[in-house]
Design a protein around this motif. Structure first.
Motif, PDB file in Angstrom:
ATOM      1  N   ALA A 317       0.852  -1.189   0.000  1.00  0.00           N
ATOM      2  CA  ALA A 317       0.000   0.000   0.000  1.00  0.00           C
ATOM      3  C   ALA A 317       0.882   1.231   0.000  1.00  0.00           C
ATOM      4  CB  ALA A 317      -0.909  -0.003   1.218  1.00  0.00           C
ATOM      5  N   TYR A 318       0.373   2.285  -0.615  1.00  0.00           N
ATOM      6  CA  TYR A 318       0.952   3.618  -0.480  1.00  0.00           C
ATOM      7  C   TYR A 318      -0.089   4.450   0.282  1.00  0.00           C
ATOM      8  CZ  TYR A 318       4.486   2.137  -3.858  1.00  0.00           C
ATOM      9  OH  TYR A 318       5.517   1.474  -4.487  1.00  0.00           O
ATOM     10  N   SER A 319      -0.761   5.359  -0.387  1.00  0.00           N
ATOM     11  CA  SER A 319      -1.855   6.078   0.268  1.00  0.00           C
ATOM     12  C   SER A 319      -3.104   5.201   0.352  1.00  0.00           C
ATOM     13  CB  SER A 319      -2.174   7.366  -0.485  1.00  0.00           C
ATOM     14  OG  SER A 319      -2.514   7.070  -1.835  1.00  0.00           O
ATOM     15  N   ARG A 320      -3.133   4.153  -0.467  1.00  0.00           N
ATOM     16  CA  ARG A 320      -4.233   3.189  -0.460  1.00  0.00           C
ATOM     17  C   ARG A 320      -3.656   1.820  -0.768  1.00  0.00           C
ATOM     18  NH1 ARG A 320      -5.315   1.441  -5.513  1.00  0.00           N
ATOM     19  NH2 ARG A 320      -4.546   2.696  -7.247  1.00  0.00           N
ATOM     20  N   PRO A 321      -4.361   0.735  -0.413  1.00  0.00           N
ATOM     21  CA  PRO A 321      -3.858  -0.594  -0.746  1.00  0.00           C
ATOM     22  C   PRO A 321      -3.864  -0.823  -2.271  1.00  0.00           C
ATOM     23  CG  PRO A 321      -5.533  -0.709   0.971  1.00  0.00           C
ATOM     24  CD  PRO A 321      -5.588   0.679   0.416  1.00  0.00           C
ATOM     25  N   LEU A 322      -2.761  -1.391  -2.786  1.00  0.00           N
ATOM     26  CA  LEU A 322      -2.720  -1.792  -4.192  1.00  0.00           C
ATOM     27  C   LEU A 322      -3.223  -3.227  -4.341  1.00  0.00           C
ATOM     28  CD1 LEU A 322       0.768  -0.330  -5.225  1.00  0.00           C
ATOM     29  CD2 LEU A 322      -1.494   0.612  -5.714  1.00  0.00           C
ATOM     30  N   ILE A 339      -0.461  -8.014 -15.831  1.00  0.00           N
ATOM     31  CA  ILE A 339      -1.375  -7.066 -16.454  1.00  0.00           C
ATOM     32  C   ILE A 339      -2.266  -6.424 -15.401  1.00  0.00           C
ATOM     33  CG2 ILE A 339      -1.360  -8.383 -18.606  1.00  0.00           C
ATOM     34  CD1 ILE A 339      -4.163  -9.399 -17.912  1.00  0.00           C
ATOM     35  N   GLY A 340      -2.976  -5.399 -15.817  1.00  0.00           N
ATOM     36  CA  GLY A 340      -3.888  -4.701 -14.921  1.00  0.00           C
ATOM     37  C   GLY A 340      -4.030  -3.260 -15.345  1.00  0.00           C
ATOM     38  N   PRO A 341      -5.038  -2.553 -14.801  1.00  0.00           N
ATOM     39  CA  PRO A 341      -5.253  -1.150 -15.179  1.00  0.00           C
ATOM     40  C   PRO A 341      -4.118  -0.260 -14.700  1.00  0.00           C
ATOM     41  CG  PRO A 341      -6.726  -1.789 -13.404  1.00  0.00           C
ATOM     42  CD  PRO A 341      -6.061  -3.041 -13.862  1.00  0.00           C
ATOM     43  N   ASN A 342      -4.038   0.954 -15.285  1.00  0.00           N
ATOM     44  CA  ASN A 342      -3.042   1.922 -14.841  1.00  0.00           C
ATOM     45  C   ASN A 342      -3.206   2.195 -13.348  1.00  0.00           C
ATOM     46  OD1 ASN A 342      -2.068   2.189 -17.435  1.00  0.00           O
ATOM     47  ND2 ASN A 342      -3.247   4.030 -17.892  1.00  0.00           N
ATOM     48  N   GLY A 343      -2.087   2.235 -12.631  1.00  0.00           N
ATOM     49  CA  GLY A 343      -2.115   2.520 -11.210  1.00  0.00           C
ATOM     50  C   GLY A 343      -2.425   1.326 -10.337  1.00  0.00           C
ATOM     51  N   ALA A 344      -2.562   0.128 -10.919  1.00  0.00           N
ATOM     52  CA  ALA A 344      -2.912  -1.046 -10.122  1.00  0.00           C
ATOM     53  C   ALA A 344      -1.735  -1.550  -9.291  1.00  0.00           C
ATOM     54  CB  ALA A 344      -3.431  -2.169 -11.027  1.00  0.00           C
ATOM     55  N   GLY A 345      -0.488  -1.239  -9.728  1.00  0.00           N
ATOM     56  CA  GLY A 345       0.678  -1.685  -8.963  1.00  0.00           C
ATOM     57  C   GLY A 345       1.543  -2.699  -9.687  1.00  0.00           C
ATOM     58  N   LYS A 346       1.521  -2.702 -11.024  1.00  0.00           N
ATOM     59  CA  LYS A 346       2.292  -3.699 -11.788  1.00  0.00           C
ATOM     60  C   LYS A 346       3.798  -3.492 -11.603  1.00  0.00           C
ATOM     61  CE  LYS A 346       0.259  -2.494 -15.652  1.00  0.00           C
ATOM     62  NZ  LYS A 346      -0.694  -1.488 -15.102  1.00  0.00           N
ATOM     63  N   THR A 347       4.261  -2.259 -11.784  1.00  0.00           N
ATOM     64  CA  THR A 347       5.689  -1.978 -11.592  1.00  0.00           C
ATOM     65  C   THR A 347       6.081  -2.194 -10.140  1.00  0.00           C
ATOM     66  OG1 THR A 347       5.739  -0.409 -13.443  1.00  0.00           O
ATOM     67  CG2 THR A 347       7.479  -0.206 -11.782  1.00  0.00           C
ATOM     68  N   THR A 348       5.203  -1.827  -9.211  1.00  0.00           N
ATOM     69  CA  THR A 348       5.476  -2.055  -7.791  1.00  0.00           C
ATOM     70  C   THR A 348       5.682  -3.537  -7.515  1.00  0.00           C
ATOM     71  OG1 THR A 348       4.199  -0.099  -7.160  1.00  0.00           O
ATOM     72  CG2 THR A 348       4.536  -1.781  -5.461  1.00  0.00           C
ATOM     73  N   VAL A 494      -0.399 -15.786 -16.478  1.00  0.00           N
ATOM     74  CA  VAL A 494      -0.861 -14.406 -16.316  1.00  0.00           C
ATOM     75  C   VAL A 494      -1.070 -14.104 -14.837  1.00  0.00           C
ATOM     76  CG1 VAL A 494      -2.733 -12.779 -16.796  1.00  0.00           C
ATOM     77  CG2 VAL A 494      -1.966 -14.335 -18.586  1.00  0.00           C
ATOM     78  N   LEU A 495      -0.514 -12.964 -14.394  1.00  0.00           N
ATOM     79  CA  LEU A 495      -0.852 -12.383 -13.098  1.00  0.00           C
ATOM     80  C   LEU A 495      -1.598 -11.083 -13.379  1.00  0.00           C
ATOM     81  CD1 LEU A 495       2.454 -12.741 -11.008  1.00  0.00           C
ATOM     82  CD2 LEU A 495       0.572 -14.356 -11.203  1.00  0.00           C
ATOM     83  N   CYS A 496      -2.856 -10.999 -12.970  1.00  0.00           N
ATOM     84  CA  CYS A 496      -3.662  -9.794 -13.209  1.00  0.00           C
ATOM     85  C   CYS A 496      -3.955  -9.121 -11.868  1.00  0.00           C
ATOM     86  CB  CYS A 496      -4.969 -10.146 -13.909  1.00  0.00           C
ATOM     87  SG  CYS A 496      -6.007  -8.694 -14.222  1.00  0.00           S
ATOM     88  N   ILE A 497      -3.563  -7.849 -11.770  1.00  0.00           N
ATOM     89  CA  ILE A 497      -3.818  -7.074 -10.560  1.00  0.00           C
ATOM     90  C   ILE A 497      -5.083  -6.254 -10.788  1.00  0.00           C
ATOM     91  CG2 ILE A 497      -2.886  -5.416  -8.914  1.00  0.00           C
ATOM     92  CD1 ILE A 497      -0.109  -6.055  -9.965  1.00  0.00           C
ATOM     93  N   ARG A 498      -6.105  -6.513 -10.016  1.00  0.00           N
ATOM     94  CA  ARG A 498      -7.334  -5.722 -10.103  1.00  0.00           C
ATOM     95  C   ARG A 498      -8.125  -5.897  -8.821  1.00  0.00           C
ATOM     96  NH1 ARG A 498     -12.274  -8.124 -12.889  1.00  0.00           N
ATOM     97  NH2 ARG A 498     -12.092 -10.377 -12.626  1.00  0.00           N
ATOM     98  N   ASP A 499      -8.878  -4.869  -8.468  1.00  0.00           N
ATOM     99  CA  ASP A 499      -9.726  -4.888  -7.281  1.00  0.00           C
ATOM    100  C   ASP A 499      -8.930  -5.278  -6.030  1.00  0.00           C
ATOM    101  OD1 ASP A 499     -11.846  -4.246  -8.957  1.00  0.00           O
ATOM    102  OD2 ASP A 499     -12.357  -6.364  -9.292  1.00  0.00           O
ATOM    103  N   GLU A 500      -7.691  -4.767  -5.928  1.00  0.00           N
ATOM    104  CA  GLU A 500      -6.830  -4.951  -4.759  1.00  0.00           C
ATOM    105  C   GLU A 500      -6.461  -6.413  -4.517  1.00  0.00           C
ATOM    106  OE1 GLU A 500      -8.328  -2.988  -1.297  1.00  0.00           O
ATOM    107  OE2 GLU A 500      -8.589  -1.065  -2.321  1.00  0.00           O
ATOM    108  N   ARG A 501      -6.413  -7.196  -5.568  1.00  0.00           N
ATOM    109  CA  ARG A 501      -5.955  -8.583  -5.444  1.00  0.00           C
ATOM    110  C   ARG A 501      -5.224  -8.996  -6.719  1.00  0.00           C
ATOM    111  NH1 ARG A 501      -9.960 -12.164  -7.689  1.00  0.00           N
ATOM    112  NH2 ARG A 501     -11.702 -10.973  -8.544  1.00  0.00           N
TER     113      ARG A 501
END
Length: 530
Positions: A317-322, A339-348, A494-501
């Motif tokens: 998490a930063y200001s909110r959980p990724l 994969i995942g939407p922008n800001g989901a935390g892929k690079t993190t 595939v690892l997909c980051i979405r909805d905080e999971r």
């Protein structure tokens, strides 16, 4: 039957002594959806600026169907005042258009996904994808007859690109788009215009059709060249035989008129054959050359253990959980698409796996033999003040003649001529810098490749070569990319980051998307029954 919207005739553009392109001829029809492709630096954006009336050609003309034809142009990097909000930008555009506006600013805000909060954010705080949507909304207010989109998928995530595909397909007028996103081109393009320094070649169909037709045309040209050269050799051999027969017959004839006449006729036949050979050589073409492309071959990795990474109850998490409560393993030889939407935390997630950041929750185990090669999205590790050659050599622990020789070989393989090796990296285009970053990745013996948006700024031929190399690589790969073509053709997990999971799917991108749609259909069905 569609009408011609514009006609481009013998167009050329030069800057001083340098000619970017010439002999450009093509037409666009009303309602057509076409794509303009070509290698980096060939002048695609320059051609768009000429079509939009923002630049003048050195030679040639652009003729529209009528004076009433309107044109909307989306540049690669849309500009707004730093304090301007979406509401202010669209309201100003609506006021400027007056009665010509096809919709209101409020309708544009709703259609292009600007909620109350986002609509009042200053442009400097908007994401790259939001800026693209705002620029499209501004153009959409006038609904121009010709829409020119220069790399519109830049900065868009999968959902944004899917939305853009629908927007282009449903647009009621003509669209011409520049894009290196092959999946996007397959979805929206009905014709491909390939720009080269010597003109434009048109191919009917989408990107896959274009690649097939281009390869078939190249093979046909190669067959024609081979057959012509074979015929030239056959005629040369016949001329040689005829001339040898004539010389021998001339010597034997002496003063005998009959035999001298017969020898003379042989010489005339040889001369006629020589003329036929000359005509054939005049009509013959040079051997067709394949398009220049980088030569990319990844060294096979030094073996790691069977398990490379193990994430247990991982969260950040930063200001909110990724994301949180993620459990997964990455095994040797797996090629994993993240994969995942922008800001989901892929690079993190990449940085957590590499140990460059510490997780907020849980932990990551890494194999002790891990030697990762990390290609960052923004290429922060490049020293832009260094020269091209020194920027690559700096990675070597010891500068040996063998290391310098391999570096020079890689620079040439990646289409950097020797006269460019002393240029500072800051003078290179983003595409050229990406090629430098790939060279640096090849110089060291890494056993895991970690790639963050590796196709950004690469042209289509370079993307295809990178894809081939990654498919042939036997080691472990983690790749974050919005290039769906690359993810589908390279990745087996595939690892997909979405909805905080983090969803883990053991299959290709298309298989994952089909599974996801099936899951959503089941969920909607249950909601209706309850």
């Amino acid at each position: 039957m569609s009408q011609t919207l514009l006609r481009v005739t013998n167009l050329a553009k030069s800057f001083g002594w340098y000619t970017v392109f010439h002999n450009v001829n093509f037409i666009l029809s009303t309602g057509e959806k076409a794509a303009l492709v070509g290698p980096n630096g060939v002048g695609k954006s320059t051609l768009f600026r000429i079509l939009a009336g923002l630049d003048e050609p050195t030679f040639g003309s652009v003729t529209y169907l009528s004076d009433r034809v309107t044109c909307g142009y989306l540049p690669q990097y849309p500009e707004f005042g730093p304090a301007a909000t979406a509401v202010a930008v669209l309201s100003a555009e609506e006021a400027m258009l007056g009665a010509a506006a096809r919709a209101t600013a409020a309708e544009a805000l709703a259609r292009f996904g600007f909620s109350g909060a986002d609509a009042n954010l200053p442009a400097e705080h908007l994401s790259g994808g939001q800026k693209t949507r705002l620029a499209l909304a501004r153009i959409w207010l006038s609904l121009p007859d010709l829409l020119l989109l220069d790399e519109p998928t830049n900065h868009l995530d999968y959902e944004g690109i899917a939305w853009l595909e629908g927007f282009v397909r449903d647009y009621p007028h003509t669209v011409l788009v520049i894009s290196h996103d092959r999946y996007f081109l397959n979805q929206v393009a009905g014709r491909i215009l390939e720009l080269s320094p010597n003109g434009i070649t048109a191919y009917n169909g989408n990107y896959d059709n274009y690649r097939q037709q281009k390869e078939a045309a190249f093979q046909q040209q190669l067959r024609n060249y081979t057959n012509t050269q074979r015929e030239i050799k056959r005629i040369e051999a016949a001329i040689d035989r005829q001339m040898r027969w004539f010389l021998a017959a001339h010597r034997r004839a002496g003063q005998h008129d009959f035999y001298r006449s017969k020898a003379k006729k042989g010489a005339q036949r040889a001369k006629a054959t020589i003329k036929r050979l000359e005509r054939l050589k005049e009509r013959s073409v040079e051997k067709p050359k394949a398009q220049a492309a980088i030569s990319l071959q990844l060294d096979q990795e030094q073996r790691t253990g069977n398990r490379v990474f193990l994430a247990t109850d991982l969260g950040h998490a930063y200001s909110r959980p990724l994301f949180r409560h993620a459990d997964f393993a990455i095994l040797h030889g797996e090629k994993v698409g993240i994969i995942g939407p922008n800001g989901a935390g892929k690079t993190t997630l990449l940085r957590l796996l590499l140990g460059e950041e510490q997780p907020t929750w849980g932990n990551v185990w890494r194999t002790p033999s891990l030697r990762p090669g990390y290609l960052e999205q923004e290429m922060e590790s490049l020293d832009l003040s260094a020269t091209l050659l020194d920027g690559v050599l700096s990675l070597l622990p010891v500068r040996t003649p063998e290391g310098r020789q391999r570096t020079c070989y890689l620079l040439a393989s990646f289409l950097f001529p020797q006269e460019t090796w002393c240029k500072p990296l800051q003078a290179l285009s983003y595409g050229e810098r990406k090629r430098v970053a790939l060279i640096r990745l090849l110089l060291c013996g890494y056993n895991v490749l970690v790639l963050d948006e590796p196709t950004n700024h690469l042209d289509l031929p370079a993307r295809e070569k990178l894809e081939e190399a990654l498919r042939a690589y036997d080691g472990t790969i983690l790749v974050v990319s919005h290039d769906r073509y690359l993810i589908q053709n390279v990745c087996t997990k595939v690892l997909c980051i979405r909805d905080e999971r983090i969803e883990v799917y053991p299959g290709t991108f298309n298989e994952y998307m089909n599974w996801r749609r099936a899951q959503e259909a089941v969920r909607h069905s249950r909601q209706r029954t309850t």
